[in-house]
Design an enzyme around this catalytic site. Structure first.
Site, PDB file in Angstrom:
ATOM      1  CE  LYS A  41      -4.013  -2.190   2.097  1.00 17.05           C
ATOM      2  NZ  LYS A  41      -5.099  -2.032   3.098  1.00 17.05           N
ATOM      3  CE1 TYR A  86      -9.483  -2.722  -0.213  1.00 16.82           C
ATOM      4  CE2 TYR A  86      -8.534  -0.873  -1.390  1.00 16.82           C
ATOM      5  CZ  TYR A  86      -8.386  -1.986  -0.591  1.00 16.82           C
ATOM      6  OH  TYR A  86      -7.138  -2.375  -0.155  1.00 16.82           O
ATOM      7  CG  PHE A 101     -13.376   1.643   6.686  1.00 15.01           C
ATOM      8  CD1 PHE A 101     -12.921   1.078   5.503  1.00 15.01           C
ATOM      9  CD2 PHE A 101     -14.045   0.822   7.581  1.00 15.01           C
ATOM     10  CE1 PHE A 101     -13.115  -0.261   5.218  1.00 15.01           C
ATOM     11  CE2 PHE A 101     -14.242  -0.527   7.309  1.00 15.01           C
ATOM     12  CZ  PHE A 101     -13.774  -1.059   6.108  1.00 15.01           C
ATOM     13  NE  ARG A 126      -7.891 -13.347   5.448  1.00 20.09           N
ATOM     14  CZ  ARG A 126      -8.287 -12.090   5.301  1.00 20.09           C
ATOM     15  NH1 ARG A 126      -7.935 -11.399   4.229  1.00 20.09           N
ATOM     16  NH2 ARG A 126      -9.026 -11.508   6.212  1.00 20.09           N
ATOM     17  CB  THR A 153      -7.503  -5.610   9.693  1.00 18.94           C
ATOM     18  OG1 THR A 153      -8.053  -6.680   8.930  1.00 18.94           O
ATOM     19  CG2 THR A 153      -7.747  -4.299   8.990  1.00 18.94           C
ATOM     20  NE  ARG A 194      -2.643  -5.860   6.984  1.00 15.06           N
ATOM     21  CZ  ARG A 194      -3.749  -6.459   6.599  1.00 15.06           C
ATOM     22  NH1 ARG A 194      -4.346  -7.340   7.388  1.00 15.06           N
ATOM     23  NH2 ARG A 194      -4.288  -6.184   5.434  1.00 15.06           N
ATOM     24  CG  ASN A 245      -3.917  -2.490   6.545  1.00 12.66           C
ATOM     25  OD1 ASN A 245      -3.709  -2.075   5.415  1.00 12.66           O
ATOM     26  ND2 ASN A 245      -4.928  -3.277   6.844  1.00 12.66           N
ATOM     27  CG  HIS A 273      -5.593  -6.222  -0.399  1.00 15.03           C
ATOM     28  ND1 HIS A 273      -6.810  -6.115   0.224  1.00 15.03           N
ATOM     29  CD2 HIS A 273      -5.759  -7.123  -1.406  1.00 15.03           C
ATOM     30  CE1 HIS A 273      -7.688  -6.901  -0.391  1.00 15.03           C
ATOM     31  NE2 HIS A 273      -7.073  -7.521  -1.384  1.00 15.03           N
ATOM     32  CD  GLU A 315      -9.028  -8.911  -3.917  1.00 13.68           C
ATOM     33  OE1 GLU A 315      -9.904  -8.580  -3.104  1.00 13.68           O
ATOM     34  OE2 GLU A 315      -7.930  -9.396  -3.569  1.00 13.68           O
TER      35      GLU A 315
HETATM   36  P1  CMP Z   1      -7.505  -4.581   3.214  1.00 15.03           P
HETATM   37  O1  CMP Z   1      -7.004  -5.956   3.498  1.00 15.03           O
HETATM   38  O2  CMP Z   1      -6.910  -3.853   2.072  1.00 15.03           O
HETATM   39  O3  CMP Z   1      -9.103  -4.624   3.000  1.00 15.03           O
HETATM   40  C1  CMP Z   1      -9.962  -3.571   3.340  1.00 15.03           C
HETATM   41  C2  CMP Z   1      -9.246  -2.438   3.983  1.00 15.03           C
HETATM   42  O4  CMP Z   1     -10.065  -1.513   4.659  1.00 15.03           O
HETATM   43  C3  CMP Z   1      -8.346  -2.979   5.077  1.00 15.03           C
HETATM   44  O5  CMP Z   1      -7.277  -3.690   4.525  1.00 15.03           O
HETATM   45  C4  CMP Z   1      -7.984  -1.706   5.826  1.00 15.03           C
HETATM   46  O6  CMP Z   1      -6.909  -1.016   5.229  1.00 15.03           O
HETATM   47  C5  CMP Z   1      -9.251  -0.900   5.647  1.00 15.03           C
HETATM   48  N1  CMP Z   1      -9.987  -0.855   6.894  1.00 15.03           N
HETATM   49  C6  CMP Z   1     -10.617  -1.867   7.501  1.00 15.03           C
HETATM   50  N2  CMP Z   1     -11.182  -1.433   8.639  1.00 15.03           N
HETATM   51  C7  CMP Z   1     -10.904  -0.120   8.745  1.00 15.03           C
HETATM   52  C8  CMP Z   1     -11.221   0.891   9.692  1.00 15.03           C
HETATM   53  N3  CMP Z   1     -11.953   0.607  10.769  1.00 15.03           N
HETATM   54  N4  CMP Z   1     -10.770   2.129   9.453  1.00 15.03           N
HETATM   55  C9  CMP Z   1     -10.059   2.414   8.346  1.00 15.03           C
HETATM   56  N5  CMP Z   1      -9.727   1.493   7.416  1.00 15.03           N
HETATM   57  C10 CMP Z   1     -10.144   0.243   7.616  1.00 15.03           C
END
Ligand code: CMP
Length: 140
Positions: free
Chosen positions: A11, A51, A59, A87, A93, A104, A114, A117, A128
């Site tokens: 990211k 997304y 968010f 994962r 996350t 992470r 984070n 992905h 994807e």
């Molecule tokens: P990702 O695995 O890319 O899939 C969805 C993304 O949404 C996740 O990683 C985070 O970067 C983002 N995300 C999930 N929960 C939150 C949150 N509570 N606030 C902000 N971003 C979020």
């Protein structure tokens, strides 16, 4: 039967901080084979489309603006049991909840920023990968 492909993006904040090489090394050391990869930047519309499953979430706007703000690295990966194993390698996350030694835990700065992905299912991995790569860009 579980599939053997997953999709990841390094990211914007992780690329900007110069972590892309270390993250790629972590992924390859974890037993994953790179089958397609590109250094790119998403438009806001591409981030919204990618997304779209999260579009009702609070968010979403923050997420798509952030994901389109600067370059990322998109990667298709192959390994037995790819989605679940990736994962595990990536961690939770929220980096505060990620296990020691996960990507992470090492590189993420927050739940939103984070670092990386990882696809959440075989079905989404296929969607994807197709979103980012044409068949002739995949070298399996
Ligand atoms: P990702 O695995 O890319 O899939 C969805 C993304 O949404 C996740 O990683 C985070 O970067 C983002 N995300 C999930 N929960 C939150 C949150 N509570 N606030 C902000 N971003 C979020």
């Amino acid at each position: 039967m579980s599939g053997n492909r997953t999709f990841t993006m390094i990211k914007p904040e992780a690329v900007a901080k110069g972590y892309a090489g270390k993250i790629l090394d972590h992924i390859i050391s974890g037993g994953f084979k790179v089958i397609a990869m590109r250094y790119t930047k998403l438009s806001l519309q591409q981030a919204m489309d990618f997304y779209s499953v999260h579009k009702e979430r609070g968010f979403y706007t923050e997420l798509v603006e952030y994901m389109s703000e600067s370059p990322i690295v998109v990667i298709a990966l192959e390994k037995e049991n790819a989605v679940a194993d990736f994962r595990t390698l990536v961690g939770a996350t929220d980096p505060n909840e990620s296990n020691e030694g996960t990507i992470r835990k090492r590189f993420a700065e927050s739940k939103a920023k984070n670092a990386i992905h990882g696809s959440d299912s075989d079905e989404n991995a296929a969607i994807e990968i197709k979103f980012h790569f044409s068949d002739n860009e995949i070298f399996a």
